[in-house]
Write a protein that holds these residues in place. Structure first.
Motif, PDB file in Angstrom:
ATOM      1  N   ALA A 172       0.833  -1.204   0.000  1.00 60.60           N
ATOM      2  CA  ALA A 172       0.000   0.000   0.000  1.00 60.60           C
ATOM      3  C   ALA A 172       0.871   1.259   0.000  1.00 60.60           C
ATOM      4  N   ASP A 173       1.988   1.203   0.710  1.00 62.38           N
ATOM      5  CA  ASP A 173       2.910   2.342   0.740  1.00 62.38           C
ATOM      6  C   ASP A 173       3.490   2.613  -0.644  1.00 62.38           C
ATOM      7  N   VAL A 174       3.853   1.560  -1.366  1.00 60.13           N
ATOM      8  CA  VAL A 174       4.405   1.721  -2.719  1.00 60.13           C
ATOM      9  C   VAL A 174       3.353   2.338  -3.647  1.00 60.13           C
ATOM     10  N   CYS A 175       2.108   1.879  -3.525  1.00 60.61           N
ATOM     11  CA  CYS A 175       1.030   2.422  -4.360  1.00 60.61           C
ATOM     12  C   CYS A 175       0.824   3.907  -4.086  1.00 60.61           C
ATOM     13  N   SER A 176       0.714   4.264  -2.824  1.00 56.24           N
ATOM     14  CA  SER A 176       0.476   5.670  -2.497  1.00 56.24           C
ATOM     15  C   SER A 176       1.684   6.528  -2.853  1.00 56.24           C
ATOM     16  N   TYR A 177       2.882   6.000  -2.673  1.00 56.14           N
ATOM     17  CA  TYR A 177       4.100   6.731  -3.050  1.00 56.14           C
ATOM     18  C   TYR A 177       4.119   7.009  -4.550  1.00 56.14           C
ATOM     19  N   SER A 178       3.787   5.990  -5.352  1.00 52.71           N
ATOM     20  CA  SER A 178       3.847   6.172  -6.805  1.00 52.71           C
ATOM     21  C   SER A 178       2.804   7.185  -7.277  1.00 52.71           C
ATOM     22  N   ILE A 179       1.618   7.145  -6.685  1.00 57.72           N
ATOM     23  CA  ILE A 179       0.570   8.106  -7.060  1.00 57.72           C
ATOM     24  C   ILE A 179       0.993   9.520  -6.663  1.00 57.72           C
ATOM     25  N   ARG A 180       1.540   9.651  -5.477  1.00 59.14           N
ATOM     26  CA  ARG A 180       1.985  10.982  -5.029  1.00 59.14           C
ATOM     27  C   ARG A 180       3.095  11.521  -5.922  1.00 59.14           C
ATOM     28  N   ARG A 181       4.072  10.679  -6.267  1.00 52.26           N
ATOM     29  CA  ARG A 181       5.175  11.138  -7.117  1.00 52.26           C
ATOM     30  C   ARG A 181       4.666  11.524  -8.502  1.00 52.26           C
ATOM     31  N   TYR A 182       3.661  10.799  -8.993  1.00 52.52           N
ATOM     32  CA  TYR A 182       3.088  11.146 -10.291  1.00 52.52           C
ATOM     33  C   TYR A 182       2.379  12.496 -10.223  1.00 52.52           C
ATOM     34  N   LEU A 183       1.534  12.672  -9.223  1.00 52.77           N
ATOM     35  CA  LEU A 183       0.733  13.898  -9.150  1.00 52.77           C
ATOM     36  C   LEU A 183       1.566  15.125  -8.789  1.00 52.77           C
ATOM     37  N   GLU A 184       2.600  14.956  -7.976  1.00 55.81           N
ATOM     38  CA  GLU A 184       3.373  16.110  -7.540  1.00 55.81           C
ATOM     39  C   GLU A 184       4.618  16.371  -8.375  1.00 55.81           C
ATOM     40  N   LYS A 185       5.198  15.313  -8.948  1.00 58.30           N
ATOM     41  CA  LYS A 185       6.465  15.471  -9.678  1.00 58.30           C
ATOM     42  C   LYS A 185       6.403  14.968 -11.117  1.00 58.30           C
ATOM     43  N   SER A 186       5.232  14.493 -11.543  1.00 56.87           N
ATOM     44  CA  SER A 186       5.035  13.968 -12.904  1.00 56.87           C
ATOM     45  C   SER A 186       5.939  12.771 -13.214  1.00 56.87           C
ATOM     46  N   GLU A 187       6.342  12.039 -12.185  1.00 56.38           N
ATOM     47  CA  GLU A 187       7.119  10.824 -12.411  1.00 56.38           C
ATOM     48  C   GLU A 187       6.129   9.684 -12.628  1.00 56.38           C
ATOM     49  N   ASP A 188       6.154   9.075 -13.810  1.00 55.31           N
ATOM     50  CA  ASP A 188       5.113   8.096 -14.095  1.00 55.31           C
ATOM     51  C   ASP A 188       5.596   6.675 -14.360  1.00 55.31           C
TER      52      ASP A 188
END
Ligand SMILES: [Zn+2]
Length: 58
Positions: free
Chosen positions: A5-21
């Protein structure tokens, strides 16, 4: 499972805040869907947001 769950939320946050996809794309493609609409992830923001999460939810 908490770490997953931490990896999922981390990836979504990095996408939305830093555009890392890179990681986000791998996780988002298996997000829960209902009638072809992604319901497993939501982005609560302005109505005209064009991110992948909002586009997949419309
Ligand atoms: Zn959005």
């Amino acid at each position: 499972m908490v770490q997953l769950a931490d990896v999922c939320s981390y990836s979504i946050r990095r996408y939305l805040e830093k555009s890392e996809d890179t990681l986000f794309n791998e996780i988002f493609k298996v997000a829960d869907k209902k009638n072809g609409k992604v319901v497993g992830a939501r982005h609560f923001t302005m109505n005209h947001c064009t991110c992948k999460v909002c586009q997949a939810h419309r």
